[in-house]
Design a protein around this motif. Structure first.
Motif, PDB file in Angstrom:
ATOM      1  N   THR A  64      11.999  11.117   2.730  1.00 41.27           N
ATOM      2  CA  THR A  64      10.741  10.373   2.628  1.00 41.27           C
ATOM      3  C   THR A  64       9.586  11.372   2.635  1.00 41.27           C
ATOM      4  N   PHE A  65       8.431  10.928   2.169  1.00 37.10           N
ATOM      5  CA  PHE A  65       7.246  11.789   2.180  1.00 37.10           C
ATOM      6  C   PHE A  65       6.877  12.176   3.615  1.00 37.10           C
ATOM      7  N   VAL A  66       6.982  11.219   4.544  1.00 34.92           N
ATOM      8  CA  VAL A  66       6.631  11.493   5.937  1.00 34.92           C
ATOM      9  C   VAL A  66       7.550  12.559   6.524  1.00 34.92           C
ATOM     10  N   ALA A  67       8.842  12.423   6.291  1.00 36.63           N
ATOM     11  CA  ALA A  67       9.802  13.383   6.854  1.00 36.63           C
ATOM     12  C   ALA A  67       9.531  14.794   6.351  1.00 36.63           C
ATOM     13  N   ASN A  68       9.265  14.922   5.061  1.00 35.40           N
ATOM     14  CA  ASN A  68       9.021  16.258   4.509  1.00 35.40           C
ATOM     15  C   ASN A  68       7.691  16.838   4.972  1.00 35.40           C
ATOM     16  N   ALA A  69       6.660  16.002   5.058  1.00 31.74           N
ATOM     17  CA  ALA A  69       5.364  16.500   5.513  1.00 31.74           C
ATOM     18  C   ALA A  69       5.458  16.979   6.957  1.00 31.74           C
ATOM     19  N   GLU A  70       6.115  16.222   7.810  1.00 36.89           N
ATOM     20  CA  GLU A  70       6.229  16.610   9.212  1.00 36.89           C
ATOM     21  C   GLU A  70       7.099  17.859   9.370  1.00 36.89           C
TER      22      GLU A  70
END
Length: 216
Positions: A64-70
């Motif tokens: 997910t975008f959130v997982a990669n950003a974090e």
């Protein structure tokens, strides 16, 4: 028998304020670094890129975008000892089931680096394979994640909807900007003034939420 009722609602965690000073932008994408720097500088933040500090890019294993950003924010915060801001963003095409999505950059990969002309052609070819009835609706998503050296993370998601055009137009954007026309506009993201894009983009949407939470 007495039964204690337990409130299962999570207790809201207060946002942590971001103080003026240096902040690592966890990206080697100069286009992203420029946009994020322009958004941050009015708030007394001194952005430095991960590349300038010799921090490598971690493998993006999230789905997910959130997982990669974090993941990217934690990586840069750990190695730098400073607050780090990471961006994970991508183009989602409705007729392609949301692809390229979190794999947006992968569609541009070649043995010699990223080729965004090739990536845009892949999207166009995939749409053509769907036939003339395939819609051209698409949206950009951006997740901005802030990570402090102690591991505290906050993430903010933004989105902008539009349609895809072909052939590519404009030279001032990056990535898939030359084929994306935001709803209500006639020019692509690569044809409009960068300041205008900053005001309406998915990154601007996410940044507005970040500002309200940690800079407001």
């Amino acid at each position: 028998m007495n039964i204690d009722l337990v409130d299962d609602e999570p207790t809201p965690v207060p946002h942590r304020k971001l103080q003026p000073g240096k902040l690592v932008i966890a990206s080697h994408n100069e286009g992203k670094v420029r946009e994020i720097r322009a958004l941050l500088e009015p708030y007394g933040i001194e952005p430095v890129s991960a590349a300038s500090l010799g921090i490598p890019e971690p493998e993006e294993t999230g789905t997910t975008f959130v997982a990669n950003a974090e993941l990217k924010a934690r990586f840069s915060a750990d190695l730098s000892g400073m607050v780090a801001l990471a961006d994970d963003s991508g183009l989602c095409v409705d007729a392609l089931g949301g692809d390229p999505g979190v794999y947006t950059a992968n569609w541009a990969e070649t043995p010699n680096g990223r080729d965004w002309q090739l990536a845009m052609r892949k999207v166009e070819d995939a749409l053509a394979a769907k036939g003339p009835e395939a819609g051209r609706d698409a949206h950009f998503v951006c997740v901005l994640s802030l990570c402090w050296p102690d591991g505290h993370v906050e993430s903010f998601e933004g989105r902008v909807d539009g349609t895809l055009t072909w052939p590519p137009r404009g030279a001032v954007g990056f990535g898939y900007d030359p084929v994306f026309v935001a709803n209500g506009m006639e020019q692509t993201f690569a044809e409009i003034d960068p300041a205008e894009k900053h005001a309406i983009s998915h990154r601007a949407d996410a940044f507005g939420k970040l500002v309200a939470a940690v800079l407001g």
